[in-house]
Design a protein around this motif. Structure first.
Motif, PDB file in Angstrom:
ATOM      1  N   SER A 171       0.563  -1.166  -0.029  1.00 25.31           N
ATOM      2  CA  SER A 171       0.012   0.107  -0.031  1.00 25.31           C
ATOM      3  C   SER A 171       0.759   1.230   0.148  1.00 25.31           C
ATOM      4  N   ASP A 229      -2.379   3.432  -0.309  1.00 26.66           N
ATOM      5  CA  ASP A 229      -3.593   2.771  -0.486  1.00 26.66           C
ATOM      6  C   ASP A 229      -4.098   2.505   1.215  1.00 26.66           C
ATOM      7  N   ARG A 230      -4.996   3.446   1.713  1.00 23.56           N
ATOM      8  CA  ARG A 230      -5.335   3.296   2.990  1.00 23.56           C
ATOM      9  C   ARG A 230      -6.656   2.462   3.394  1.00 23.56           C
ATOM     10  N   SER A 231      -6.867   1.504   2.466  1.00 29.46           N
ATOM     11  CA  SER A 231      -8.164   0.982   2.616  1.00 29.46           C
ATOM     12  C   SER A 231      -8.166  -0.270   3.511  1.00 29.46           C
ATOM     13  N   LEU A 232      -9.246  -0.805   3.884  1.00 30.08           N
ATOM     14  CA  LEU A 232      -9.440  -1.866   4.587  1.00 30.08           C
ATOM     15  C   LEU A 232      -8.760  -3.095   4.068  1.00 30.08           C
ATOM     16  N   ASP A 233      -9.295  -3.444   2.844  1.00 23.89           N
ATOM     17  CA  ASP A 233      -8.562  -4.584   1.993  1.00 23.89           C
ATOM     18  C   ASP A 233      -7.054  -4.390   1.932  1.00 23.89           C
ATOM     19  N   ALA A 234      -6.505  -3.344   1.999  1.00 25.38           N
ATOM     20  CA  ALA A 234      -4.817  -3.273   1.863  1.00 25.38           C
ATOM     21  C   ALA A 234      -4.353  -3.505   3.258  1.00 25.38           C
ATOM     22  N   SER A 249      -0.716  -0.317   6.756  1.00 25.78           N
ATOM     23  CA  SER A 249      -1.192   0.044   5.488  1.00 25.78           C
ATOM     24  C   SER A 249      -2.655   1.140   6.065  1.00 25.78           C
ATOM     25  N   SER A 250      -3.345   1.176   6.934  1.00 25.11           N
ATOM     26  CA  SER A 250      -4.508   1.997   7.063  1.00 25.11           C
ATOM     27  C   SER A 250      -4.147   2.920   8.078  1.00 25.11           C
TER      28      SER A 250
END
Length: 486
Positions: A134, A141-146, A245-246
């Motif tokens: 991420s 990429d700060r998404s939950l998936d990442a 990541s997040s």
């Protein structure tokens, strides 16, 4: 602090009063000679009724069994494993500089941009530290998936490594403890591990969060307390990580940019048990000190929003001093139970001298004796929160450059991997072939709150090989670090 240290010694004497009396009595007996001859003792035993002798033997056996049952069980570290990132995750300085210049929120603040670059250059991190996928995107990429993808990568890799390095299987795990400070998804990490490795339905699970870099030793301490009262053969699996990541900070406030520059991906897993079979290390004393009652310490590592509403973790400029003070408080309790008696006496004498002279002018300026902890430990694993933290601990404990080599080299190779870092440092000492049977290890970690944890280990069986996180690079270490002003 002096009074607290004196109380610690007082409680040690009281708690071991019977042992001290027994040693004194035995010494007196040896000096004066045993009062009964062998023939006299045999005659006395012959004159006793068999039922009385049998009753005495049964009572002594019962007392011995009760004493063993009430005595806490010894706890052992069977094996540990660390996540080893692949080269594709590398974040060399050139890449970091390029990304920093491409971030729009930093371009608008030239001073923060220069600060971030200077921090990277002076941090003590090398060219091979790694960040998750991420972070390689622009913007990150700060998404939950990442975050879930990073979680599964680092945690499962560390657990796979510890199972591969030991004869323990997932079916043998009775207790699972996972810690991650900030990112806490639903279902939580322990559920992810149970699902992945199909742990049995009766496994006890605990999920720790919010404790920062010190949570790894907190988890080991919790495992120790559970194993001391558990049935023999119980196994505890602990996993320590920090998911980045997040949590990437996308603002320009300097104190909140520090985690972006210092933290890198990593994870470590340990298997602990209360039987000595197959053990690699024996756990010694564990002391945890909290200083959260002081407002400055409480806010030293603080998650909050900046003036633009962007969430991040603020690191205080007084972090190094706070860590030093927390360590001093910890040593007050930890030192007396790990130092040799000769060193304890010297400390006690210096405390007594200060107390006797305290009523005189300048009596409080009497310098306390600083014990040499190298008489108690051969290896030091100091949480490498940053170059300045290592320097502060080295000065405070009077350690040599060789003593803190594992911490500096781990920071250089892996960066600050948070709660898992001290196990990477332990792996460094083993990969260099420096660990010997009977060697003692002092692990020191710092965490949000503010807190300091110290754990003592004794090597039972050194690693058979260096096949750990350092396997592909240990031949290049130690490296010469540039001498820069912090």
């Amino acid at each position: 602090m002096a009074n607290k240290l004196l109380k610690t010694w007082y409680h040690l004497v009281i708690s071991n009063f019977l042992a001290i009396v027994a040693v004194a009595f035995a010494t007196a007996v040896l000096r004066r000679g045993w009062p009964f001859s062998v023939d006299g003792l045999a005659g006395w035993l012959h004159a006793q009724r068999p039922v009385h002798l049998a009753t005495a033997v049964i009572l002594m056996a019962a007392v011995a069994k009760l004493w063993r049952a009430r005595r806490p069980r010894d706890v052992y570290l069977v094996e540990y494993g660390c996540f080893r990132p692949r080269p594709c995750f590398r974040a060399p300085f050139a890449t970091c500089r390029e990304h920093v210049h491409l971030l729009p929120y930093l371009l608008a603040d030239k001073e923060s941009l220069s600060f971030a670059i200077r921090l990277l250059e002076r941090s003590g991190l090398g060219e091979e530290t790694c960040v998750p996928y991420s972070y390689h995107y622009m913007p990150p990429d700060r998404s939950l998936d990442a975050a879930r993808e990073e979680t599964e990568l680092v945690i499962f890799s560390a657990i796979d490594d510890v199972f591969a390095r030991s004869t323990v299987t997932p079916a043998d795990i009775d207790v699972l403890i996972v810690n991650c400070s900030i990112f806490t998804p639903t279902p939580v990490f322990v559920d992810m591990v149970v699902n992945r490795y199909k742990l049995r339905a009766g496994v006890q699970s605990l999920n720790l969060s919010g404790m920062g870099c010190g949570a790894g030793l907190v988890a080991i301490g919790l495992a120790r307390y559970l194993l001391q009262v558990a049935v023999p053969g119980t196994h505890v699996l602990t996993v320590s990580t920090e998911i980045l990541s997040s949590q990437y900070y996308v603002g320009s406030e300097r104190a909140m940019l520090l985690p972006n520059c210092l933290f890198r991906m990593g994870a470590a897993a340990t298997i602990l048990t209360n039987t000595a079979e197959r053990a690699r290390f024996k756990l010694g004393r564990i002391v945890r000190t909290m200083t959260a009652a002081r407002d400055a310490d409480y806010r030293c590592i603080f998650q909050e929003e900046d003036d633009k509403g962007i969430r991040g973790v603020r690191l205080s400029k007084d972090l190094t001093a706070t860590a030093g003070n927390a360590l001093k408080r910890n040593i007050v309790a930890f030192g007396p139970i790990v130092l040799p008696v000769s060193k304890q006496l010297l400390v006690a004498l210096s405390l007594l001298k200060r107390k006797l002279l305290s009523r005189r002018r300048g009596g409080s300026k009497v310098r306390l004796y600083c014990p040499d902890f190298r008489t108690a430990f051969e290896h030091f694993c100091i949480h490498a929160g940053g170059r300045a933290v290592i320097d502060e601990v080295q000065r405070g404990l009077g350690l040599s450059d060789e003593d803190v080599e594992a911490s500096r080299m781990t920071l250089h190779r892996f960066g600050n991997t948070s709660s898992s870092l001290v196990l990477y440092e332990l792996a460094y000492a083993e990969a260099k072939g420096r660990m010997r049977k009977g060697d003692r290890v002092w692990m020191i970690s710092f965490g949000a709150g503010f807190e300091c944890s110290c754990v003592a280990l004794e090597c039972v069986r050194p690693a058979a090989d260096a096949d750990g996180p350092w396997a592909d690079c240990i031949h290049r270490y130690p490296v010469q670090l540039p001498d820069v002003a912090i």
